[in-house]
Scaffold this active site. Structure first.
Site, PDB file in Angstrom:
ATOM      1  N   ASP A  33       0.864  -1.175   0.000  1.00  0.00           N
ATOM      2  CA  ASP A  33       0.000   0.000   0.000  1.00  0.00           C
ATOM      3  C   ASP A  33       0.907   1.234   0.000  1.00  0.00           C
ATOM      4  O   ASP A  33       2.121   1.127   0.238  1.00  0.00           O
ATOM      5  CB  ASP A  33      -0.877  -0.049   1.258  1.00  0.00           C
ATOM      6  CG  ASP A  33      -1.796   1.155   1.400  1.00  0.00           C
ATOM      7  OD1 ASP A  33      -2.258   1.686   0.379  1.00  0.00           O
ATOM      8  OD2 ASP A  33      -2.011   1.576   2.552  1.00  0.00           O
ATOM      9  N   PHE A  34       0.343   2.409  -0.268  1.00  0.00           N
ATOM     10  CA  PHE A  34       1.173   3.621  -0.295  1.00  0.00           C
ATOM     11  C   PHE A  34       0.963   4.480   0.949  1.00  0.00           C
ATOM     12  O   PHE A  34       1.815   4.557   1.816  1.00  0.00           O
ATOM     13  CB  PHE A  34       0.895   4.434  -1.566  1.00  0.00           C
ATOM     14  CG  PHE A  34       1.769   5.650  -1.677  1.00  0.00           C
ATOM     15  CD1 PHE A  34       3.085   5.535  -2.092  1.00  0.00           C
ATOM     16  CD2 PHE A  34       1.285   6.907  -1.343  1.00  0.00           C
ATOM     17  CE1 PHE A  34       3.913   6.653  -2.160  1.00  0.00           C
ATOM     18  CE2 PHE A  34       2.094   8.030  -1.408  1.00  0.00           C
ATOM     19  CZ  PHE A  34       3.414   7.901  -1.819  1.00  0.00           C
ATOM     20  N   ASP A  35      -0.215   5.112   1.064  1.00  0.00           N
ATOM     21  CA  ASP A  35      -0.468   6.020   2.186  1.00  0.00           C
ATOM     22  C   ASP A  35      -0.545   5.253   3.498  1.00  0.00           C
ATOM     23  O   ASP A  35      -1.285   4.273   3.625  1.00  0.00           O
ATOM     24  CB  ASP A  35      -1.786   6.781   1.959  1.00  0.00           C
ATOM     25  CG  ASP A  35      -1.695   7.742   0.791  1.00  0.00           C
ATOM     26  OD1 ASP A  35      -1.161   8.838   0.967  1.00  0.00           O
ATOM     27  OD2 ASP A  35      -2.140   7.359  -0.314  1.00  0.00           O
ATOM     28  N   ASP A 215      -2.254  -0.554   5.730  1.00  0.00           N
ATOM     29  CA  ASP A 215      -2.612   0.023   7.032  1.00  0.00           C
ATOM     30  C   ASP A 215      -4.089   0.262   7.249  1.00  0.00           C
ATOM     31  O   ASP A 215      -4.492   0.680   8.343  1.00  0.00           O
ATOM     32  CB  ASP A 215      -1.887   1.366   7.215  1.00  0.00           C
ATOM     33  CG  ASP A 215      -2.555   2.477   6.416  1.00  0.00           C
ATOM     34  OD1 ASP A 215      -2.784   2.294   5.193  1.00  0.00           O
ATOM     35  OD2 ASP A 215      -2.866   3.524   7.015  1.00  0.00           O
TER      36      ASP A 215
END
Length: 282
Positions: A33-35, A215
């Site tokens: 995932d990124f954020d 997250d």
């Protein structure tokens, strides 16, 4: 078999299992995932950038022959590709857009409903204009209403207005899903990050260990896609999750990715070395 939700254990406690998984694999698929995973969560989503440590760790993994790297994000494909270099595969809009092997695939249902997403985002721009700091992000195939900077007293009002607009104009074609201080607007059909991870994993050799790190609530389907044969790592607290492992922050993500690019990759490479027969060993 899917792992039942329970409190994910600190990653240090799970290292023996992770090592065993890597030792039994010929390759590793690392989906990120990124954020909140590679980049810390910030008030302004446009300001999100990966930490330098994560940027370097991803670059190392991307150059490791036994590792395939992928970013699976809720951001639009063009957006997330600009924010992190290196991975060979990018999935945007929760996997509704998938860039791999030089091509970009868009889910046909999402493509058909993009005009309705665009209309709802336009309506919300007007309906929520009086809510301080409420931001509507039109990602073409999906939309996001951001509440992170909205005053606490105004957030319930903004959420109620958003739900009302989507109910009125989305019909059976669109649905709302919740994330961390956001509401996501997207096509109403069974699809999520887990589907994207399964598509990506299907192109890998059979003896590939899959790892997913994320997250948010939207990452749970991806954890279910890799567990229990692979490794799901949740960034955050020990609330029940389909992930078996957890780290506390993007800084700890970087530490794990650095370990994976060195020690972890060596474990996989070692599993590729044929064991000598008794005759060969003489």
């Amino acid at each position: 078999m899917t792992r039942a939700e329970s409190s994910p254990r600190p990653i240090d406690e799970q290292l023996p299992r992770i090592r065993e998984t890597l030792e039994g694999a010929d390759r590793v698929l690392v989906c990120l995932d990124f954020d909140g995973t590679l980049a810390p969560i910030v008030e302004d989503p446009d300001a999100a950038v990966p930490t330098e440590q994560n940027r370097n760790a991803v670059a190392t993994l991307a150059n490791t022959p036994s590792v395939t790297t992928a970013v699976v994000s809720g951001r639009a494909l063009t957006d997330v590709r600009e924010r992190i270099d290196g991975p060979s595969i990018y999935a945007g809009n929760h996997g509704l857009e998938l860039a791999r092997t030089g091509t970009i695939a868009i889910h046909p249902v999402a493509r058909k409903r993009a005009a309705r997403v665009d209309r709802i985002c336009s309506v919300l721009e007007t309906a929520l204009r009086h809510i301080p700091n409420c931001r509507i992000e039109n990602k073409r195939l999906t939309g996001t209403v951001h509440f992170r900077s909205v005053p606490p007293a105004a957030e319930p009002i903004a959420r109620r207005i958003t739900r009302g607009v989507v109910d009125r104009f989305g019909g059976d074609a669109l649905e709302l899903s919740a994330g961390k201080r956001i509401l996501e607007i997207g096509p109403d059909f069974p699809w999520g990050k887990g589907n994207a991870v399964e598509l990506i994993a299907a192109d890998e050799p059979p003896a590939t260990a899959a790892i997913y790190i994320g997250d948010d609530v939207t990452d749970e389907s991806a954890f279910r896609a890799v567990e229990p044969d692979g490794i799901g790592i949740r960034v955050g607290n020990d609330a029940p999750s389909s992930a078996s492992c957890r780290v506390e922050s993007p800084a700890e993500v970087a530490s794990f990715l650095s370990w994976l690019g060195s020690t972890g990759a060596e474990l996989v490479a070692r599993s590729d070395v044929p064991t000598a027969t008794p005759i060969e060993a003489q």
